[in-house]
Design a protein around this motif. Structure first.
Motif, short mmCIF file in Angstrom:
data_model
loop_
_atom_site.label_atom_id
_atom_site.label_comp_id
_atom_site.label_asym_id
_atom_site.label_seq_id
_atom_site.Cartn_x
_atom_site.Cartn_y
_atom_site.Cartn_z
N HIS A 18 0.83 -1.20 0.00
CA HIS A 18 0.00 0.00 0.00
C HIS A 18 0.87 1.26 0.00
N ASN A 19 0.26 2.37 -0.38
CA ASN A 19 0.92 3.66 -0.30
C ASN A 19 1.33 3.93 1.14
N ARG A 20 2.43 4.67 1.34
CA ARG A 20 2.93 4.91 2.70
C ARG A 20 1.95 5.70 3.56
N ASN A 21 0.99 6.37 2.93
CA ASN A 21 -0.01 7.12 3.70
C ASN A 21 -1.25 6.29 4.02
N ALA A 22 -1.28 5.05 3.56
CA ALA A 22 -2.44 4.20 3.78
C ALA A 22 -2.53 3.78 5.25
N PHE A 23 -3.77 3.69 5.73
CA PHE A 23 -3.97 3.32 7.14
C PHE A 23 -5.30 2.61 7.30
N SER A 24 -5.28 1.56 8.13
CA SER A 24 -6.49 0.84 8.46
C SER A 24 -6.85 1.14 9.90
N TRP A 25 -8.12 1.46 10.16
CA TRP A 25 -8.56 1.82 11.50
C TRP A 25 -8.85 0.60 12.38
N GLY A 26 -8.40 -0.56 11.98
CA GLY A 26 -8.60 -1.75 12.80
C GLY A 26 -7.94 -1.65 14.15
N ASP A 27 -6.80 -1.00 14.22
CA ASP A 27 -6.08 -0.78 15.48
C ASP A 27 -5.62 0.66 15.51
N SER A 28 -6.30 1.48 16.29
CA SER A 28 -5.98 2.91 16.34
C SER A 28 -4.59 3.18 16.90
N ASN A 29 -4.02 2.23 17.65
CA ASN A 29 -2.67 2.40 18.16
C ASN A 29 -1.65 2.58 17.04
N GLY A 206 -20.21 5.02 29.39
CA GLY A 206 -19.22 5.82 28.68
C GLY A 206 -17.95 5.03 28.38
N THR A 207 -17.60 4.98 27.13
CA THR A 207 -16.35 4.33 26.72
C THR A 207 -15.67 5.21 25.69
N TYR A 208 -14.37 5.17 25.68
CA TYR A 208 -13.62 5.87 24.65
C TYR A 208 -12.32 5.10 24.39
N GLU A 209 -11.79 5.30 23.23
CA GLU A 209 -10.57 4.61 22.82
C GLU A 209 -9.39 5.53 23.06
N PHE A 210 -8.72 5.34 24.17
CA PHE A 210 -7.61 6.20 24.56
C PHE A 210 -6.30 5.55 24.10
N VAL A 211 -5.57 6.27 23.24
CA VAL A 211 -4.28 5.77 22.75
C VAL A 211 -3.17 6.65 23.32
N ASN A 212 -2.28 6.07 24.07
CA ASN A 212 -1.10 6.76 24.59
C ASN A 212 -0.01 6.61 23.53
N VAL A 213 0.40 7.72 22.93
CA VAL A 213 1.34 7.67 21.81
C VAL A 213 2.64 6.96 22.17
N GLU A 214 3.22 7.31 23.31
CA GLU A 214 4.51 6.75 23.66
C GLU A 214 4.42 5.26 23.97
N ASP A 215 3.28 4.82 24.52
CA ASP A 215 3.07 3.38 24.72
C ASP A 215 2.90 2.69 23.37
N ALA A 216 2.15 3.33 22.49
CA ALA A 216 1.89 2.73 21.17
C ALA A 216 3.16 2.62 20.34
N TRP A 217 4.11 3.53 20.55
CA TRP A 217 5.36 3.48 19.81
C TRP A 217 6.14 2.18 20.04
N THR A 218 5.93 1.54 21.20
CA THR A 218 6.66 0.30 21.48
C THR A 218 6.25 -0.80 20.51
#
Length: 343
Positions: A18-29, A206-218
């Protein structure tokens, strides 16, 4: 090998790339891979903003609140604005199965526009590049960037009027910035995000999908994107200073004034002094701290003197602390520093 002779088998395999800008929302992390805190252009911009913010004189106020205000206002004044992706709009593709197209932060800077998620990635990249932790909440019709306040969870009420408008975990507290309100500036963006977070926090389910960037980087390491020759022109320093001061004053009026009122109601002179100091009201903070003989209040009074560059008064205050608590290492370090600057 077969009957003592080497044999080779060749099988065709088709790989889809895929193109380098392509993204699938299956895993927001995985969106964290687009957050680039090491790009030279982003680092240069963010450090310039950091220097401007540090020169405003709000040394006792939460630094990450100030930096977020600086980045948001500087990007807005430089001409960055919201522009819906006509091909893969965020609000349509957020919950879809089709591949989305996400801009790298430098791409958004180059074209001066992006969809909600593109703007959020740029803001997060700038903040991460100057050491401010971020996260994000991908909402149905908004993309909320979360800013790590880097405070103890129990201290959240000492910085914000309504803790229900924050995300608080076991380690820290986070406030939000709405990318839907990006063009309206830091204050409007903060209010819009606060409403979103408060609704999620107080909803029965109430639910929300909270992504911690620095955790996701691992798991999803940041992917580098180099410049293509475009030049990002920053706004005049005076314009950024004016906008950030207005944003900080709005934060003081909307949140810190209520924090000060709560502190006064408690009758604790040290709490009152801290709230006033975080509001930039140093003279009043000095008076409050002077009404307490606690080591904490005495130390905070010395810190105010240091902020005001009254090094001789600071040194005298540190000596008072050491006379009362001879083994206080923090006061000893403070005295050494005050005497050095007083020379």
């Amino acid at each position: 090998e077969f009957l003592g002779k080497k044999k080779t088998a060749v099988q065709s395999c088709v790989i889809s790339v895929h193109n380098r800008n392509a993204f699938s929302w299956g895993d927001s992390n995985a969106l964290a891979a687009f957050v680039d805190s090491n790009n030279t252009d982003i680092l240069k911009f963010a450090k310039e903003v950091s220097g401007t913010v540090n020169g405003l004189g709000y040394a006792a106020m939460n630094k990450n609140v100030q930096m977020a205000a600086g980045i948001m206002e500087a990007l807005r004044l430089a001409g960055v604005k919201y522009s819906e992706d006509k091909v893969t709009p965020y609000t349509s593709f957020r919950n879809g199965e089709e591949l989305d197209s996400i801009q790298y932060p430098l791409q958004t800077m180059n074209v001066l526009s992006g969809d909600y998620d593109d703007l959020g990635i740029l803001v997060a990249s700038c903040l991460e590049s100057i050491g401010v932790g971020t996260g994000f909440l991908p909402m149905e019709d908004d993309f909320v960037v979360l800013v790590n306040l880097k405070i103890k969870p129990e201290n959240a009420a000492s910085h914000f009027a309504d803790t229900n408008a924050l995300i608080i975990d076991d380690q820290t507290a986070w406030f939000g910035l709405s990318m839907k309100a990006f063009e309206k500036g830091f204050s409007a963006s903060r209010r819009a995000a606060a409403a979103v977070i408060k609704k999620a926090n107080t909803a029965a389910e109430g639910t929300y999908e909270f992504v911690n960037v620095e955790d996701a980087w691992t798991t999803y390491a940041a992917a580098a994107f180099e410049g293509n020759g475009s030049v990002f022109e920053t706004a005049a320093k005076s314009s950024v200073e004016k906008a950030v001061k207005a944003a900080i004053q709005d934060y003081i009026n909307s949140d810190m004034e209520k924090v000060v009122a709560r502190a006064r109601a408690s009758g604790d002179a040290n709490k009152i002094g801290m709230a006033l100091a975080r509001s930039g009201r140093y003279a009043e903070a000095r008076s409050a701290f002077a009404q307490s003989n606690s080591i904490s209040a005495m130390h905070n009074l010395a810190n105010i003197y240091m902020i005001e560059r009254n090094y001789s008064a600071a040194a005298a205050q540190y000596k008072k602390i050491l006379a009362k608590a001879p083994g206080n290492k923090s006061a000893a370090r403070g005295l050494s520093k005050a005497e050095y600057f007083a020379l």
